[in-house]
Design a protein around this motif. Structure first.
Motif, PDB file in Angstrom:
ATOM      1  N   SER A   1       6.513  32.702  10.395  1.00 43.95           N
ATOM      2  CA  SER A   1       5.673  31.553  10.036  1.00 43.95           C
ATOM      3  C   SER A   1       6.369  30.604   9.064  1.00 43.95           C
ATOM      4  O   SER A   1       7.061  31.029   8.140  1.00 43.95           O
ATOM      5  CB  SER A   1       4.367  32.052   9.407  1.00 43.95           C
ATOM      6  N   ARG A   2       6.152  29.308   9.280  1.00 47.05           N
ATOM      7  CA  ARG A   2       6.602  28.268   8.336  1.00 47.05           C
ATOM      8  C   ARG A   2       5.405  27.572   7.698  1.00 47.05           C
ATOM      9  O   ARG A   2       5.535  26.476   7.141  1.00 47.05           O
ATOM     10  CB  ARG A   2       7.499  27.261   9.063  1.00 47.05           C
ATOM     11  N   THR A   3       4.250  28.204   7.780  1.00 46.26           N
ATOM     12  CA  THR A   3       3.040  27.639   7.153  1.00 46.26           C
ATOM     13  C   THR A   3       3.172  27.705   5.637  1.00 46.26           C
ATOM     14  O   THR A   3       3.549  28.733   5.074  1.00 46.26           O
ATOM     15  CB  THR A   3       1.796  28.423   7.596  1.00 46.26           C
ATOM     16  N   GLU A   4       2.845  26.604   4.981  1.00 45.59           N
ATOM     17  CA  GLU A   4       2.989  26.533   3.521  1.00 45.59           C
ATOM     18  C   GLU A   4       1.785  27.144   2.814  1.00 45.59           C
ATOM     19  O   GLU A   4       0.635  26.877   3.180  1.00 45.59           O
ATOM     20  CB  GLU A   4       3.183  25.081   3.080  1.00 45.59           C
ATOM     21  N   THR A   5       2.054  27.976   1.831  1.00 41.17           N
ATOM     22  CA  THR A   5       0.997  28.493   0.948  1.00 41.17           C
ATOM     23  C   THR A   5       1.059  27.802  -0.410  1.00 41.17           C
ATOM     24  O   THR A   5       0.249  28.087  -1.287  1.00 41.17           O
ATOM     25  CB  THR A   5       1.130  30.008   0.753  1.00 41.17           C
ATOM     26  N   PHE A   6       2.034  26.910  -0.579  1.00 39.58           N
ATOM     27  CA  PHE A   6       2.202  26.159  -1.834  1.00 39.58           C
ATOM     28  C   PHE A   6       2.680  24.761  -1.480  1.00 39.58           C
ATOM     29  O   PHE A   6       3.551  24.585  -0.620  1.00 39.58           O
ATOM     30  CB  PHE A   6       3.239  26.851  -2.728  1.00 39.58           C
TER      31      PHE A   6
ATOM     32  N   GLY B   1      -2.876  25.863   6.375  1.00 35.61           N
ATOM     33  CA  GLY B   1      -1.871  25.668   5.335  1.00 35.61           C
ATOM     34  C   GLY B   1      -2.450  24.948   4.138  1.00 35.61           C
ATOM     35  O   GLY B   1      -3.543  24.374   4.183  1.00 35.61           O
ATOM     36  N   ALA B   2      -1.710  24.958   3.043  1.00 35.01           N
ATOM     37  CA  ALA B   2      -2.209  24.410   1.780  1.00 35.01           C
ATOM     38  C   ALA B   2      -2.468  22.910   1.857  1.00 35.01           C
ATOM     39  O   ALA B   2      -3.376  22.399   1.202  1.00 35.01           O
ATOM     40  CB  ALA B   2      -1.221  24.727   0.652  1.00 35.01           C
ATOM     41  N   MET B   3      -1.677  22.186   2.654  1.00 29.83           N
ATOM     42  CA  MET B   3      -1.869  20.734   2.726  1.00 29.83           C
ATOM     43  C   MET B   3      -3.238  20.397   3.307  1.00 29.83           C
ATOM     44  O   MET B   3      -3.980  19.577   2.754  1.00 29.83           O
ATOM     45  CB  MET B   3      -0.763  20.104   3.580  1.00 29.83           C
ATOM     46  N   ARG B   4      -3.581  21.019   4.413  1.00 33.34           N
ATOM     47  CA  ARG B   4      -4.880  20.743   5.034  1.00 33.34           C
ATOM     48  C   ARG B   4      -6.019  21.409   4.272  1.00 33.34           C
ATOM     49  O   ARG B   4      -7.107  20.857   4.172  1.00 33.34           O
ATOM     50  CB  ARG B   4      -4.886  21.226   6.484  1.00 33.34           C
ATOM     51  N   ASP B   5      -5.774  22.604   3.761  1.00 36.59           N
ATOM     52  CA  ASP B   5      -6.833  23.392   3.133  1.00 36.59           C
ATOM     53  C   ASP B   5      -7.242  22.845   1.775  1.00 36.59           C
ATOM     54  O   ASP B   5      -8.416  22.906   1.408  1.00 36.59           O
ATOM     55  CB  ASP B   5      -6.371  24.845   2.991  1.00 36.59           C
ATOM     56  N   MET B   6      -6.290  22.297   1.010  1.00 40.67           N
ATOM     57  CA  MET B   6      -6.576  21.896  -0.370  1.00 40.67           C
ATOM     58  C   MET B   6      -6.192  20.454  -0.697  1.00 40.67           C
ATOM     59  O   MET B   6      -6.972  19.728  -1.304  1.00 40.67           O
ATOM     60  CB  MET B   6      -5.831  22.828  -1.339  1.00 40.67           C
ATOM     61  N   ILE B   7      -4.988  20.032  -0.325  1.00 37.25           N
ATOM     62  CA  ILE B   7      -4.491  18.738  -0.793  1.00 37.25           C
ATOM     63  C   ILE B   7      -5.262  17.580  -0.177  1.00 37.25           C
ATOM     64  O   ILE B   7      -5.765  16.695  -0.875  1.00 37.25           O
ATOM     65  CB  ILE B   7      -2.982  18.582  -0.474  1.00 37.25           C
ATOM     66  N   GLN B   8      -5.382  17.583   1.167  1.00 40.41           N
ATOM     67  CA  GLN B   8      -5.960  16.431   1.869  1.00 40.41           C
ATOM     68  C   GLN B   8      -7.391  16.146   1.443  1.00 40.41           C
ATOM     69  O   GLN B   8      -7.817  14.994   1.436  1.00 40.41           O
ATOM     70  CB  GLN B   8      -5.905  16.677   3.384  1.00 40.41           C
TER      71      GLN B   8
ATOM     72  N   LYS C   1       2.111  42.185  -0.891  1.00 42.96           N
ATOM     73  CA  LYS C   1       2.699  41.737   0.373  1.00 42.96           C
ATOM     74  C   LYS C   1       3.054  40.254   0.323  1.00 42.96           C
ATOM     75  O   LYS C   1       2.399  39.468  -0.360  1.00 42.96           O
ATOM     76  CB  LYS C   1       1.713  41.966   1.529  1.00 42.96           C
ATOM     77  N   GLY C   2       4.075  39.898   1.086  1.00 43.60           N
ATOM     78  CA  GLY C   2       4.388  38.498   1.290  1.00 43.60           C
ATOM     79  C   GLY C   2       3.477  37.906   2.354  1.00 43.60           C
ATOM     80  O   GLY C   2       2.818  38.632   3.113  1.00 43.60           O
ATOM     81  N   TYR C   3       3.458  36.573   2.456  1.00 47.62           N
ATOM     82  CA  TYR C   3       2.562  35.913   3.400  1.00 47.62           C
ATOM     83  C   TYR C   3       2.835  36.345   4.837  1.00 47.62           C
ATOM     84  O   TYR C   3       1.909  36.585   5.617  1.00 47.62           O
ATOM     85  CB  TYR C   3       2.714  34.388   3.269  1.00 47.62           C
ATOM     86  N   ARG C   4       4.108  36.476   5.206  1.00 50.16           N
ATOM     87  CA  ARG C   4       4.439  36.818   6.588  1.00 50.16           C
ATOM     88  C   ARG C   4       4.053  38.247   6.948  1.00 50.16           C
ATOM     89  O   ARG C   4       4.057  38.604   8.128  1.00 50.16           O
ATOM     90  CB  ARG C   4       5.942  36.599   6.829  1.00 50.16           C
TER      91      ARG C   4
END
Length: 509
Positions: A318-323, A237-244, A306-309
């Motif tokens: 999925s409830r994984t955040e892409t934003f 997800g975006a939090m682990r992949d980019m923010i952290q 396509k959408g993420y799902r």
């Protein structure tokens, strides 16, 4: 510039894409600029069966396709690839590390590299505790007969608990000063230039505080989806992949105090202090400070997206955040009550990473009849990618009668420095490790402090199903509710274009 000492670069996972696209082309660029030591070799290690010649041929293709300084002829590229060797090896088998030790000692004697080894782990994170332990067991972390350095790729853990566990395991086998946690964002020239912009210019540092800055905005946008990485992204997800990692690192550099001297210890001390000063966001407060979203199917320029799902490897529910968009504060003397707004997302209108310093408006509005300038603060835009450079926005009088004011741009582009070689991020960071300079690498305590800040957010998302995942059409700037995070009347996120300058006249996406 100082040259590194003679050494062997040992790449675990050498048959993978990172080695082919990034690492070997970056080392070739160093070779091309005569920045490598006289005695140097690369030992690629992978499970794929390959002879030296096969490895050299494959890496030659990567160099021709991805190096910044393209080879000028066959002789040049041959003299480099002849220093490449390959060893087929099962990194999960403890018995094979004795064979690796023998292979390294033999290559060290042949190449005259004085027992100096750099181990690069271009492997899945599951191997980050296995490889160092086995190297240490064979005495290959001992620096009595030459330096031994370990480069670790992100992710540095999956949450606070796993980050602490990983750090503890690494420190059982290597000393902290031997460990280089690499983040390619720190290798970008524009990120490093932020230190120079702040600390070498008398016009910026006196204003770089709560007295003059209204808020700070950091954006990292991608205009692509997850592609074939859906399976990986589901667990990230975006939090682990980019923010952290990437974006909190930018927060640290923007907000740090001036170091006493420019060296690894002092700069990393100041970044760590920023992370420790981040105001905690409790699980109950998460909905007030953090917005998460997920891209849904849309039409972009007449093409259905396509959408993420719907992506390969993604759970249909999925409830994984892409934003992610979030508001945070740094509780220290310099930044008290100055909001930092951070956002990152996939399938946004353009690919761009930038930092925007929004200065406070003047205390007395002499030109209050001109709403366009009253509601636009001065901005300093530090563009990390693309169209790298700096942009300063300020008000000027429009020629003619009266005092009509409009915003104008003053900009600098790195592309204007035609005669200057801009190193790639991996080129710069690999050279620093070869020189023993860890300034642009993460330190263990800072990694843990960053995880400590984001951990309650991740737990809230996991434990509270009522926290919404907002859908946003692919090709837009994310959920519109993210504007609600920003304090102040008539203030929204900046919506950047691919082009840094002239963004008031046209917008290239």
């Amino acid at each position: 510039m100082n040259k590194p000492k003679n050494h062997i670069l040992v790449i675990f996972g050498a048959s993978g894409d990172l080695t082919y696209r990034k690492l070997i082309p970056a080392v070739f660029d160093l070779f091309n600029q005569k920045l490598l030591p006289k005695n140097f070799a690369i030992l690629g290690i992978g499970r794929t069966e390959m002879e030296n010649e096969d490895f050299r041929n494959k890496m030659q293709e990567g160099i021709q396709q991805f190096s910044v300084t393209k080879p000028s002829g066959e002789d040049e590229i041959n003299s480099f690839v002849n220093q490449l060797y390959y060893f087929s090896f099962d990194t999960q088998s403890p018995d094979e590390y004795a064979l690796l030790k023998w292979q390294l000692r033999e290559l060290d004697e042949k190449c005259g590299t004085d027992g100096n080894f750099i181990y690069y782990m271009a492997t899945p994170p599951s191997m980050y505790n296995v490889i160092p332990a086995q190297l240490a067991k064979q005495g290959l972390s001992d620096e009595n007969d030459g330096f031994k350095r370990l480069i670790v790729e992100k992710p540095f853990g999956y949450d606070l608990e796993t980050a602490q566990k990983l750090n503890n395991e690494l420190l059982q086998h290597f000393k902290e000063e031997q460990i280089y946690r690499i983040d390619h964002y720190l290798g970008k020239e524009t990120v490093q230039n932020l230190l120079v912009t702040r600390f070498s210019n008398g016009i910026f540092e006196p204003l770089w505080n709560r007295n003059y800055i209204h808020h700070v905005e950091i954006t990292s946008a991608e205009n692509i989806g997850v592609g074939n990485r859906g399976g990986y992204y589901e667990g990230s997800g975006a939090m682990r992949d980019m923010i952290q990692n990437h974006l909190l690192l930018l927060v640290g550099i923007v907000a740090m105090e001036p170091p006493t001297i420019i060296d690894s210890t002092n700069i990393r001390n100041e970044i760590a202090k920023v992370f420790h000063s981040l105001r905690p966001i409790s699980e109950e407060e998460v909905p007030n400070y953090v917005i998460r979203g997920q891209y849904i199917a849309s039409n972009i320029k007449g093409e259905k997206v396509k959408g993420y799902r719907e992506e390969k490897g993604v759970d249909p529910n999925s409830r994984t955040e892409t934003f992610v968009a979030m508001k945070c504060f740094i509780d220290n003397w310099r930044w008290a009550d100055v909001p930092f707004y951070i956002r990152s997302g996939k399938m946004l209108p353009t690919r761009v990473t930038e930092i925007v310093i929004h200065f406070k408006s003047t205390p007395h509005h002499l030109f209050a009849n001109n709403e366009s300038i009253v509601n636009n603060h001065n901005q300093l835009v530090i563009r990390i990618q693309p169209d790298e450079g700096l942009l300063f926005k300020f008000g000027m009088k429009v020629p003619g009668a009266g005092f009509k004011v409009q915003n104008v741009n003053m900009d600098f582009h790195y592309s204007d420095l035609d005669s200057t070689h801009l190193p790639s991020a991996y080129e710069r960071l690999l050279l620093d490790c070869m020189l023993g300079d860890s300034t642009l690498y993460h330190r263990g305590d800072a990694v843990e402090a960053a995880w400590k800040f984001v951990d309650p957010i991740l737990k809230a998302w996991k434990n509270n199903s009522e926290i919404k995942v907002h859908g946003y059409p692919a090709g837009t700037w994310g959920p519109d509710v993210s504007d609600n995070l920003i304090d102040g009347e008539n203030i929204t996120w900046r919506y950047p274009c691919k082009n840094l300058a002239n963004d008031g006249n046209y917008c290239e996406l």
